[in-house]
Design a protein around this motif. Structure first.
Motif, PDB file in Angstrom:
ATOM      1  N   PHE A  34      -7.656   3.476 -13.698  1.00 16.69           N
ATOM      2  CA  PHE A  34      -8.466   4.052 -12.624  1.00 16.69           C
ATOM      3  C   PHE A  34      -8.027   5.462 -12.235  1.00 16.69           C
ATOM      4  N   LEU A  35      -6.788   5.604 -11.772  1.00 15.57           N
ATOM      5  CA  LEU A  35      -6.352   6.895 -11.225  1.00 15.57           C
ATOM      6  C   LEU A  35      -6.295   8.018 -12.259  1.00 15.57           C
ATOM      7  N   PRO A  36      -5.875   7.767 -13.510  1.00 15.61           N
ATOM      8  CA  PRO A  36      -5.844   8.871 -14.482  1.00 15.61           C
ATOM      9  C   PRO A  36      -7.193   9.538 -14.721  1.00 15.61           C
ATOM     10  N   ILE A  37      -8.309   8.829 -14.479  1.00 14.58           N
ATOM     11  CA  ILE A  37      -9.618   9.457 -14.693  1.00 14.58           C
ATOM     12  C   ILE A  37     -10.344   9.695 -13.366  1.00 14.58           C
ATOM     13  N   GLY A  38      -9.607   9.579 -12.254  1.00 13.39           N
ATOM     14  CA  GLY A  38     -10.175   9.931 -10.960  1.00 13.39           C
ATOM     15  C   GLY A  38     -10.978   8.853 -10.274  1.00 13.39           C
ATOM     16  N   MET A  39     -10.828   7.589 -10.712  1.00 18.92           N
ATOM     17  CA  MET A  39     -11.550   6.481 -10.070  1.00 18.92           C
ATOM     18  C   MET A  39     -10.769   6.027  -8.833  1.00 18.92           C
ATOM     19  N   LYS A  40     -10.782   6.857  -7.808  1.00 20.59           N
ATOM     20  CA  LYS A  40      -9.961   6.617  -6.620  1.00 20.59           C
ATOM     21  C   LYS A  40     -10.514   5.519  -5.717  1.00 20.59           C
ATOM     22  N   ASN A  41     -11.752   5.128  -5.935  1.00 18.01           N
ATOM     23  CA  ASN A  41     -12.376   4.099  -5.096  1.00 18.01           C
ATOM     24  C   ASN A  41     -12.506   2.758  -5.819  1.00 18.01           C
ATOM     25  N   SER A  42     -11.710   2.559  -6.855  1.00 18.11           N
ATOM     26  CA  SER A  42     -11.794   1.330  -7.647  1.00 18.11           C
ATOM     27  C   SER A  42     -10.512   0.513  -7.526  1.00 18.11           C
ATOM     28  N   PHE A  43     -10.679  -0.796  -7.443  1.00 19.65           N
ATOM     29  CA  PHE A  43      -9.568  -1.714  -7.233  1.00 19.65           C
ATOM     30  C   PHE A  43      -9.830  -3.026  -7.958  1.00 19.65           C
ATOM     31  N   ILE A  44      -8.767  -3.807  -8.119  1.00 19.07           N
ATOM     32  CA  ILE A  44      -8.898  -5.202  -8.506  1.00 19.07           C
ATOM     33  C   ILE A  44      -8.916  -6.029  -7.220  1.00 19.07           C
ATOM     34  N   ALA A  45      -9.671  -7.113  -7.228  1.00 20.01           N
ATOM     35  CA  ALA A  45      -9.893  -7.906  -6.008  1.00 20.01           C
ATOM     36  C   ALA A  45      -8.595  -8.382  -5.361  1.00 20.01           C
ATOM     37  N   THR A  46      -7.536  -8.537  -6.130  1.00 20.41           N
ATOM     38  CA  THR A  46      -6.263  -9.052  -5.608  1.00 20.41           C
ATOM     39  C   THR A  46      -5.369  -7.966  -5.024  1.00 20.41           C
ATOM     40  N   THR A  47      -5.849  -6.729  -4.965  1.00 21.51           N
ATOM     41  CA  THR A  47      -5.007  -5.626  -4.511  1.00 21.51           C
ATOM     42  C   THR A  47      -4.456  -5.866  -3.108  1.00 21.51           C
ATOM     43  N   LYS A  48      -3.259  -5.339  -2.884  1.00 25.87           N
ATOM     44  CA  LYS A  48      -2.664  -5.349  -1.540  1.00 25.87           C
ATOM     45  C   LYS A  48      -2.970  -4.042  -0.808  1.00 25.87           C
ATOM     46  N   ASN A  49      -3.662  -3.137  -1.482  1.00 24.12           N
ATOM     47  CA  ASN A  49      -4.016  -1.853  -0.899  1.00 24.12           C
ATOM     48  C   ASN A  49      -5.206  -2.045   0.037  1.00 24.12           C
ATOM     49  N   ASP A  50      -4.990  -1.857   1.310  1.00 29.75           N
ATOM     50  CA  ASP A  50      -6.018  -2.162   2.308  1.00 29.75           C
ATOM     51  C   ASP A  50      -7.212  -1.221   2.240  1.00 29.75           C
ATOM     52  N   SER A  51      -7.088  -0.115   1.516  1.00 23.42           N
ATOM     53  CA  SER A  51      -8.219   0.811   1.446  1.00 23.42           C
ATOM     54  C   SER A  51      -9.386   0.243   0.659  1.00 23.42           C
ATOM     55  N   ILE A  52      -9.169  -0.907  -0.020  1.00 21.19           N
ATOM     56  CA  ILE A  52     -10.303  -1.562  -0.682  1.00 21.19           C
ATOM     57  C   ILE A  52     -11.360  -1.937   0.353  1.00 21.19           C
ATOM     58  N   ASN A  53     -10.954  -2.148   1.602  1.00 15.98           N
ATOM     59  CA  ASN A  53     -11.889  -2.583   2.642  1.00 15.98           C
ATOM     60  C   ASN A  53     -12.730  -1.435   3.208  1.00 15.98           C
ATOM     61  N   ILE A  54     -12.365  -0.194   2.873  1.00 13.80           N
ATOM     62  CA  ILE A  54     -13.171   0.946   3.298  1.00 13.80           C
ATOM     63  C   ILE A  54     -14.415   0.999   2.417  1.00 13.80           C
ATOM     64  N   ASN A  55     -15.583   0.922   3.025  1.00 11.04           N
ATOM     65  CA  ASN A  55     -16.870   0.939   2.312  1.00 11.04           C
ATOM     66  C   ASN A  55     -17.065  -0.264   1.391  1.00 11.04           C
ATOM     67  N   ARG A  56     -16.377  -1.361   1.665  1.00  6.17           N
ATOM     68  CA  ARG A  56     -16.523  -2.554   0.846  1.00  6.17           C
ATOM     69  C   ARG A  56     -17.816  -3.286   1.204  1.00  6.17           C
ATOM     70  N   THR A  57     -18.501  -3.784   0.189  1.00  5.26           N
ATOM     71  CA  THR A  57     -19.706  -4.575   0.405  1.00  5.26           C
ATOM     72  C   THR A  57     -19.359  -6.057   0.365  1.00  5.26           C
ATOM     73  N   TYR A  58     -20.345  -6.898   0.720  1.00  6.00           N
ATOM     74  CA  TYR A  58     -20.189  -8.349   0.650  1.00  6.00           C
ATOM     75  C   TYR A  58     -21.358  -8.933  -0.132  1.00  6.00           C
ATOM     76  N   GLY A  59     -21.091 -10.021  -0.844  1.00  9.26           N
ATOM     77  CA  GLY A  59     -22.110 -10.615  -1.686  1.00  9.26           C
ATOM     78  C   GLY A  59     -22.986 -11.602  -0.940  1.00  9.26           C
ATOM     79  N   TYR A  60     -24.294 -11.541  -1.233  1.00 12.27           N
ATOM     80  CA  TYR A  60     -25.271 -12.401  -0.567  1.00 12.27           C
ATOM     81  C   TYR A  60     -26.145 -13.103  -1.607  1.00 12.27           C
ATOM     82  N   GLN A  61     -26.438 -14.350  -1.334  1.00 13.67           N
ATOM     83  CA  GLN A  61     -27.364 -15.098  -2.183  1.00 13.67           C
ATOM     84  C   GLN A  61     -28.082 -16.141  -1.324  1.00 13.67           C
TER      85      GLN A  61
END
Length: 398
Positions: A234-261
């Motif tokens: 992610f970071l080497p190519i500038g994907m600063k807004n990408s994470f794995i779901a298990t991350t401990k980095n709380d910034s995943i919650n910034i602009n995070r969506t939720y799934g609906y069905q």
């Protein structure tokens, strides 16, 4: 008198140094302005050449139809490094009426498999994994012989489905297993869960394959899957807004969506912490960076990527095939025309579809399940300048 001369000389040196710096700064600023102007002119030339404005208007007509069919999410379509069309539709959080924006992060579902495959190829280039090595070479207690890394990448392992094999235990005991838990369960299961096919005998799309690949990435890198992907993909190519779901980095919650069905927001699933087969959260703009890195070979070598998009399954003659982590749309000569992957998990459905010949990419990310996401034939035809493509209307193949 001598002291005054020294002071005067000192201030002259300082003034001269300051002037030189200002001159250098001014020169750099001028170069930046020239470069920026030249880039803008280049982009305008490309936009005119590819008829970007006409394509954007036609794509918007298609997207309006998708909206009428219930589409809720983001779309980005680009060609030759120019964004042709980019918009956010609907809500990231319906309850709190938080709208989707271009920086909204979506669970990519099975589109995540492409990232897992790239990570494996990168480790292979470094000599840390061998495509013809078996899983037992890294996990000696793994109960199945002859399952190579190569067979996992192209869904030819013949292994059982982890979701069904351990589902009764997981849901009964309300466990949220990790990839390493899954590997331990396979090693200790008695009796050993039966295989579906012998390795390398038949194509069978199976999430187990990519969950094991993520476990292998962790084993040989000594890092969590999230850490490895952030630091090496992610970071080497500038994907600063990408994470794995298990991350401990709380910034995943910034602009995070939720799934609906079915009109409901879906809670965390017991299998959400098993990743590799799913689990990447990203944005449309980060995925454009990913596409650019793939086509420019800045993540993995040209040879590795070429191997990834080579068709490897011919049991069912037709236009659809599979490489290493990528779905392929092939022509009558069984050569790859289009490269893509779809995703579907807990209200999210996604697609990333690209053509390296004409250098365009189509990205649709939805956080409210809607099958129109996979109906992209009209958009593909528009990107080809109105020419009919061989792509079917609906390419869902999860």
């Amino acid at each position: 008198m001598r002291l005054s001369l020294y002071i005067f000389a000192f201030f002259c040196v300082i003034l001269n140094f300051s002037c030189q710096n200002k001159t250098a700064d001014s020169a750099e600023s001028s170069v930046a302005v020239v470069d920026s102007a030249e880039l803008k002119r280049k982009e305008e030339r490309i936009r005119k050449d590819i008829k970007a404005d006409i394509k954007a208007a036609l794509i918007d007509e298609v997207m309006q139809k998708k909206l009428a069919q219930g589409f809720n999410g983001n779309v980005l379509i680009a060609q030759k490094d120019v964004i042709v069309y980019e918009k956010a539709f609907g809500y990231a959080n319906f309850k709190d009426t938080i709208r989707n924006g271009l920086q909204s992060k979506f669970q990519l579902a099975s589109l995540s498999k492409t990232f897992t495959a790239v990570a494996v190829m990168k480790l292979t280039e470094q000599g840390k994994l061998g495509l013809d090595n078996t899983v037992k070479d890294y996990f000696p207690d793994f109960p199945y012989d002859g399952v190579t890394i190569r067979s996992l990448l192209c869904h030819r392992s013949g292994l059982p489905f982890y979701q069904y094999t351990f589902d009764k235990m997981v849901r009964g005991e309300k466990i949220y297993p990790t990839n390493q838990n899954m590997m331990q369960w396979f090693a200790k299961a008695q009796p050993v869960p039966p295989i579906f096919n012998l390795p390398d005998h038949f194509f069978s799309y199976n999430n187990t394959n990519f969950a094991i690949l993520a476990a292998l990435v962790e084993k040989v890198s000594g890092k969590s899957f999230d850490e490895y992907m952030r630091e090496n993909i992610f970071l080497p190519i500038g994907m600063k807004n990408s994470f794995i779901a298990t991350t401990k980095n709380d910034s995943i919650n910034i602009n995070r969506t939720y799934g609906y069905q079915f009109g409901q927001r879906l809670p965390k699933d017991y299998y959400d912490d098993i990743t590799g087969d799913k689990g990447v959260y990203s944005t449309v703009e980060d995925l454009l960076k990913y596409y650019t890195a793939l086509k420019n070979n800045t993540l993995i070598t040209k040879e590795s990527f070429k191997e990834m998009v080579l068709p490897r399954s011919f049991e069912h003659p037709g236009l659809r095939n599979y490489g290493y982590g990528f779905r392929l749309w092939v022509n009558a000569k069984q050569q790859t025309d289009y490269i893509y992957h779809t995703g579907w998990w807990k209200g999210y459905n996604t697609i990333m579809f690209f053509d390296l010949r004409e250098d365009f990419v189509i990205i649709l990310l939805s956080n409210r399940y809607n099958r129109s996401v996979y109906n992209i034939k009209e958009i593909v035809d528009i990107m080809h300048g109105g020419k009919q493509s061989s792509v079917e209307e609906n390419i869902l193949d999860e």
